[in-house]
Design a protein around this motif. Structure first.
Motif, PDB file in Angstrom:
ATOM      1  N   UNK A 155       0.850  -1.187   0.000  1.00  0.00           N
ATOM      2  CA  UNK A 155       0.000   0.000   0.000  1.00  0.00           C
ATOM      3  C   UNK A 155       0.887   1.238   0.000  1.00  0.00           C
ATOM      4  N   UNK A 156       0.346   2.333  -0.505  1.00  0.00           N
ATOM      5  CA  UNK A 156       1.114   3.575  -0.530  1.00  0.00           C
ATOM      6  C   UNK A 156       1.470   4.030   0.878  1.00  0.00           C
ATOM      7  N   UNK A 157       0.598   3.736   1.851  1.00  0.00           N
ATOM      8  CA  UNK A 157       0.807   4.189   3.223  1.00  0.00           C
ATOM      9  C   UNK A 157       1.754   3.281   3.990  1.00  0.00           C
ATOM     10  N   UNK A 158       1.596   1.964   3.839  1.00  0.00           N
ATOM     11  CA  UNK A 158       2.325   1.019   4.676  1.00  0.00           C
ATOM     12  C   UNK A 158       3.530   0.390   3.980  1.00  0.00           C
ATOM     13  N   UNK A 159       3.623   0.523   2.661  1.00  0.00           N
ATOM     14  CA  UNK A 159       4.701  -0.116   1.936  1.00  0.00           C
ATOM     15  C   UNK A 159       4.459  -1.607   1.771  1.00  0.00           C
ATOM     16  N   UNK A 160       5.548  -2.388   1.691  1.00  0.00           N
ATOM     17  CA  UNK A 160       5.446  -3.842   1.518  1.00  0.00           C
ATOM     18  C   UNK A 160       5.366  -4.489   2.892  1.00  0.00           C
ATOM     19  N   UNK A 161       4.260  -5.203   3.138  1.00  0.00           N
ATOM     20  CA  UNK A 161       4.019  -5.800   4.449  1.00  0.00           C
ATOM     21  C   UNK A 161       3.360  -7.163   4.281  1.00  0.00           C
ATOM     22  N   UNK A 162       3.444  -8.033   5.287  1.00  0.00           N
ATOM     23  CA  UNK A 162       2.648  -9.257   5.262  1.00  0.00           C
ATOM     24  C   UNK A 162       1.165  -8.910   5.163  1.00  0.00           C
ATOM     25  N   UNK A 163       0.420  -9.708   4.412  1.00  0.00           N
ATOM     26  CA  UNK A 163      -0.980  -9.385   4.125  1.00  0.00           C
ATOM     27  C   UNK A 163      -1.805  -9.167   5.389  1.00  0.00           C
ATOM     28  N   UNK A 164      -1.551  -9.974   6.433  1.00  0.00           N
ATOM     29  CA  UNK A 164      -2.375  -9.872   7.648  1.00  0.00           C
ATOM     30  C   UNK A 164      -2.183  -8.544   8.369  1.00  0.00           C
ATOM     31  N   UNK A 165      -1.125  -7.787   8.030  1.00  0.00           N
ATOM     32  CA  UNK A 165      -0.905  -6.479   8.657  1.00  0.00           C
ATOM     33  C   UNK A 165      -1.550  -5.338   7.868  1.00  0.00           C
ATOM     34  N   UNK A 166      -2.166  -5.649   6.757  1.00  0.00           N
ATOM     35  CA  UNK A 166      -2.744  -4.621   5.905  1.00  0.00           C
ATOM     36  C   UNK A 166      -3.941  -3.971   6.581  1.00  0.00           C
ATOM     37  N   UNK A 167      -3.972  -2.649   6.567  1.00  0.00           N
ATOM     38  CA  UNK A 167      -5.071  -1.893   7.167  1.00  0.00           C
ATOM     39  C   UNK A 167      -6.201  -1.748   6.156  1.00  0.00           C
ATOM     40  N   UNK A 168      -7.435  -1.849   6.660  1.00  0.00           N
ATOM     41  CA  UNK A 168      -8.579  -1.556   5.803  1.00  0.00           C
ATOM     42  C   UNK A 168      -9.014  -2.681   4.899  1.00  0.00           C
ATOM     43  N   UNK A 169      -8.469  -3.898   5.102  1.00  0.00           N
ATOM     44  CA  UNK A 169      -8.910  -5.016   4.284  1.00  0.00           C
ATOM     45  C   UNK A 169      -8.434  -4.924   2.857  1.00  0.00           C
ATOM     46  N   UNK A 170      -9.316  -5.298   1.918  1.00  0.00           N
ATOM     47  CA  UNK A 170      -8.945  -5.307   0.509  1.00  0.00           C
ATOM     48  C   UNK A 170      -9.343  -6.626  -0.112  1.00  0.00           C
TER      49      UNK A 170
END
Length: 430
Positions: free
Chosen positions: A47-62
């Motif tokens: 994400x533009x906000x969080x960068x490259x992260x494990x999927x489970x850490x993604x904010x806001x779902x998707x």
């Protein structure tokens, strides 16, 4: 002041005479490694906000990732990861993980191991570079909505088109100096931004606590209290009633007018025409079966997203999917709205309702009708609403100011990155 020369590239303008202009494909190579046979089940997201992260850490779902990851591509620590559908909106980041990603992602790394991958990643972070991608190859189409707002329609940017773009290339040692300096400065800016975001989050929690406390306990701290036996209400003023929703609320279904626009109830509680906020990212129904009319002032509870605070008073006339519950009452509508939001904030709806998707619940009229509601005298309802409105207005003003501070910091960071990766500023001597 070092000698500069004209690049002939609008987004870049001038760059140091000792640097080179090179096509991206001659600076970076694409990693195309399929996860087949499966080497990892660690799914990465970007994400533009969080960068490259494990999927489970993604904010806001998707979008939910596929269970079969054999068609995914591998990403390694030190890879630049970019979403071919969202490059211009900032979906580019440097991976610190080994994992797999959707095939729409590109993974890039320098051909020359002496060059600094962070330097190239910083180039792709600049707003000026991202804006230069408008209309590239298959492009990003921009559609103007009826209210004049521009909405993006995502289209894949082919790697052969992307790789043909020219970028400034500093000598390898200078790439490292620039990257080290930007890492330091950006870390300091991000720390400031994180502190401001914490303050915003604290204010949001304060707003929620004021709502929850006031709609169940009232404004008089010395009033006699009673336990009504309802777990999510607890102690409440002894002169208040506790009534099931079907006795104080009315489920309303209004006809649709020919010129009605589509109304959405958002998770921040705003109920308004989609065109007032955004139109991209929505799926429009081919047939508007069951659509209903909504008037200004109607109380609306989202049947799917009410658990997350999608409860509010409509500021528009329009039409909406039957997933929205439109309610009438002789009580103060804003008081009922605030009480229902307090239940959402306390996860009561999630606890009571049958889940039909992750972090959601079915919140339809039949359930709203059976819930118990604390019902003060109408004059107290009015006073409670006035108090909450006042507190929210003050905190929202402070929050708006802090969000503006965040925007300024982000703009400052982007401008600093641009100035250094294009050589318009030199890293200060140590």
């Amino acid at each position: 002041m070092r000698e500069m020369k004209d690049s002939g590239i609008p987004w870049l303008d001038k760059y140091p005479a000792t640097w080179k202009l090179k096509k991206i494909k001659y600076c970076l190579q694409e990693r195309i490694e399929k996860n087949n046979p499966v080497r990892t089940t660690e799914i990465l997201s970007l994400t533009a906000k969080q960068g490259v992260i494990p999927y489970e850490q993604k904010e806001g779902g998707g979008n939910k990732p596929k269970e079969d990851v054999s068609a995914y591509r591998l990403a390694y620590p030190g890879d630049i990861v970019m979403n071919s559908m969202n490059i211009l909106s900032g979906s580019v980041g440097l991976s610190q993980y080994f994992g797999c990603v959707s095939p729409v992602y590109y993974m890039l790394r320098p051909w020359n191991i002496k060059e600094e991958v962070r330097y190239y990643n910083y180039i792709f972070q600049t707003t000026m570079f991202q804006r230069s991608l408008y209309g590239l190859g298959n492009g990003i189409l921009i559609k103007e909505s009826g209210n004049g707002k521009l909405n993006t329609i995502r289209m894949r940017i082919p790697m052969d088109k992307f790789g043909g773009l020219f970028i400034p290339v500093a000598p390898a040692k200078e790439q490292k100096r620039i990257s080290d300096y930007l890492d330091k400065i950006c870390t300091e800016i991000d720390a400031l931004a994180a502190d401001i975001q914490t303050q915003i989050d604290t204010l949001e929690q304060y707003k929620r606590s004021v709502i929850t406390e006031t709609v169940t306990k009232g404004l008089n701290p010395n009033v006699e209290m009673k336990d009504n036996g309802i777990q999510w209400i607890g102690m409440m003023p002894s002169h208040w009633d506790c009534i099931r929703g079907k006795y104080i609320l009315k489920y309303i279904q209004k006809p649709v007018r020919e010129d009605d626009g589509v109304i959405t109830c958002f998770r921040d509680g705003e109920v308004t025409l989609r065109s007032n906020r955004r139109e991209d990212g929505f799926t429009m129904a081919d047939k508007e079966i069951g659509y209903q009319g909504i008037d200004v002032g109607d109380l609306v509870v989202h049947g799917m997203d009410g658990f997350a605070g999608a409860i509010g008073i409509s500021d528009s006339r329009g039409k909406a999917s039957p997933v929205l519950n439109v309610l009438g009452t002789e009580q103060n509508k804003r008081y009922i709205m605030y009480f229902l939001r307090s239940m959402a904030y306390s996860d009561v709806f999630l606890a009571l309702a049958t889940g039909i998707r992750v972090r959601s619940c079915d919140l339809r009229w039949n359930k709203l009708a059976e819930l118990f509601y604390p019902v003060p005298p109408i004059e107290e309802q009015d006073a409670i609403v006035a108090h909450i409105d006042s507190v929210l207005q003050k905190t929202n003003d402070v929050t708006t100011d802090k969000k503006e501070q965040l925007a300024v910091l982000e703009s400052y960071k982007k401008s600093l990155i641009y100035e250094y990766v294009t050589g318009k500023k030199e890293v200060p001597a140590q």
